[in-house]
Scaffold this motif. Structure first.
Motif, mmCIF file in Angstrom:
data_model
loop_
_atom_site.group_PDB
_atom_site.id
_atom_site.type_symbol
_atom_site.label_atom_id
_atom_site.label_comp_id
_atom_site.label_asym_id
_atom_site.label_seq_id
_atom_site.Cartn_x
_atom_site.Cartn_y
_atom_site.Cartn_z
ATOM 1 N N GLU A 38 0.829 -1.211 0.000
ATOM 2 C CA GLU A 38 0.000 0.000 0.000
ATOM 3 C C GLU A 38 0.863 1.261 0.000
ATOM 4 O O GLU A 38 0.587 2.217 -0.728
ATOM 5 C CB GLU A 38 -0.929 0.007 1.222
ATOM 6 C CG GLU A 38 -2.033 -1.005 1.159
ATOM 7 C CD GLU A 38 -2.793 -1.162 2.480
ATOM 8 O OE1 GLU A 38 -2.447 -0.467 3.475
ATOM 9 O OE2 GLU A 38 -3.726 -1.973 2.518
ATOM 10 N N LEU A 39 1.910 1.261 0.818
ATOM 11 C CA LEU A 39 2.797 2.427 0.884
ATOM 12 C C LEU A 39 3.513 2.657 -0.445
ATOM 13 O O LEU A 39 3.630 3.791 -0.913
ATOM 14 C CB LEU A 39 3.824 2.254 2.012
ATOM 15 C CG LEU A 39 3.274 2.329 3.430
ATOM 16 C CD1 LEU A 39 4.346 1.930 4.435
ATOM 17 C CD2 LEU A 39 2.729 3.711 3.738
ATOM 18 N N VAL A 84 8.743 1.939 5.287
ATOM 19 C CA VAL A 84 9.010 0.757 4.448
ATOM 20 C C VAL A 84 10.297 0.078 4.916
ATOM 21 O O VAL A 84 10.373 -1.150 4.986
ATOM 22 C CB VAL A 84 9.074 1.135 2.952
ATOM 23 C CG1 VAL A 84 9.644 -0.001 2.115
ATOM 24 C CG2 VAL A 84 7.684 1.511 2.439
ATOM 25 N N THR A 85 11.295 0.860 5.293
ATOM 26 C CA THR A 85 12.545 0.302 5.811
ATOM 27 C C THR A 85 12.289 -0.480 7.103
ATOM 28 O O THR A 85 12.829 -1.570 7.290
ATOM 29 C CB THR A 85 13.564 1.435 6.068
ATOM 30 O OG1 THR A 85 13.793 2.133 4.842
ATOM 31 C CG2 THR A 85 14.877 0.894 6.588
ATOM 32 N N LYS A 86 11.443 0.069 7.974
ATOM 33 C CA LYS A 86 11.107 -0.622 9.222
ATOM 34 C C LYS A 86 10.301 -1.892 8.949
ATOM 35 O O LYS A 86 10.476 -2.901 9.632
ATOM 36 C CB LYS A 86 10.331 0.299 10.160
ATOM 37 C CG LYS A 86 11.190 1.412 10.735
ATOM 38 C CD LYS A 86 10.388 2.307 11.648
ATOM 39 C CE LYS A 86 11.265 3.409 12.213
ATOM 40 N NZ LYS A 86 10.521 4.260 13.152
ATOM 41 N N ILE A 87 9.435 -1.844 7.949
ATOM 42 C CA ILE A 87 8.657 -3.027 7.569
ATOM 43 C C ILE A 87 9.600 -4.113 7.061
ATOM 44 O O ILE A 87 9.479 -5.285 7.441
ATOM 45 C CB ILE A 87 7.576 -2.676 6.521
ATOM 46 C CG1 ILE A 87 6.489 -1.800 7.164
ATOM 47 C CG2 ILE A 87 6.976 -3.938 5.917
ATOM 48 C CD1 ILE A 87 5.498 -1.201 6.174
ATOM 49 N N PRO A 118 2.754 -3.480 13.923
ATOM 50 C CA PRO A 118 3.518 -4.689 13.601
ATOM 51 C C PRO A 118 5.027 -4.473 13.429
ATOM 52 O O PRO A 118 5.767 -5.436 13.370
ATOM 53 C CB PRO A 118 2.876 -5.196 12.308
ATOM 54 C CG PRO A 118 2.027 -4.105 11.797
ATOM 55 C CD PRO A 118 1.753 -3.166 12.915
ATOM 56 N N ILE A 119 5.467 -3.224 13.404
ATOM 57 C CA ILE A 119 6.907 -2.969 13.296
ATOM 58 C C ILE A 119 7.551 -2.761 14.664
ATOM 59 O O ILE A 119 8.755 -2.476 14.755
ATOM 60 C CB ILE A 119 7.207 -1.752 12.384
ATOM 61 C CG1 ILE A 119 6.515 -0.505 12.915
ATOM 62 C CG2 ILE A 119 6.847 -2.052 10.951
ATOM 63 C CD1 ILE A 119 6.884 0.778 12.192
#
Length: 140
Positions: A38-39, A84-87, A118-119
């Motif tokens: 989604e991001l 996104v990096t954390k995901i 969730p991260i």
């Protein structure tokens, strides 16, 4: 490659099952991957929008307004890029078997906290302690 884990559409991790079992890990993996997709989709739309709006606006007030909107949009996208990096990091922790455990204490992070964020890498207590320490040691 591991066989795919069956996960009913209405599945939610529960406290009465073994912590971070295959179903829970698959639940969080899918949740993280969906969030990431989604991001990335939103980022692509933003880039298209910025390219379309890169026109010369003759009115100074309109131009200033458009520049402000662009700057805000770019800041939002930068935050999402960091997200996104954390995901990706959380997905790596799932693969390595470290997901769901506090990086400070090694204790399990509550399922409610992980479902909401969730991260998360720390239990709520460790996160609060970390933030208090950060507040005391930051330079004002």
């Amino acid at each position: 490659m591991k066989p795919e884990v069956f996960l009913p559409n209405d599945y939610r991790p529960a406290e009465d099952e073994p912590f971070m079992n295959e179903r829970q890990l698959e639940y969080f993996r899918r949740k993280l991957q969906t969030w990431k997709e989604e991001l990335l989709e939103q980022s692509a739309e933003t880039l298209e929008g910025l390219q379309d709006s890169a026109r010369n606006v003759p009115d100074i007030a309109d131009r200033a307004s458009e520049e402000t909107d662009r700057a805000l949009e770019l800041r939002t996208r930068d935050r999402q890029r960091k997200l996104v990096t954390k995901i990706d990091s959380a997905l790596r922790r799932i693969d390595s078997g470290e997901y769901g455990y506090c990086e400070m204490t090694g204790e399990p992070i509550s399922l409610k906290r992980l479902d909401a964020r969730p991260i998360a890498t720390m239990t709520l207590e460790a996160q609060e302690k970390h933030e208090r320490r950060e507040r005391v040691h930051r330079d004002d």
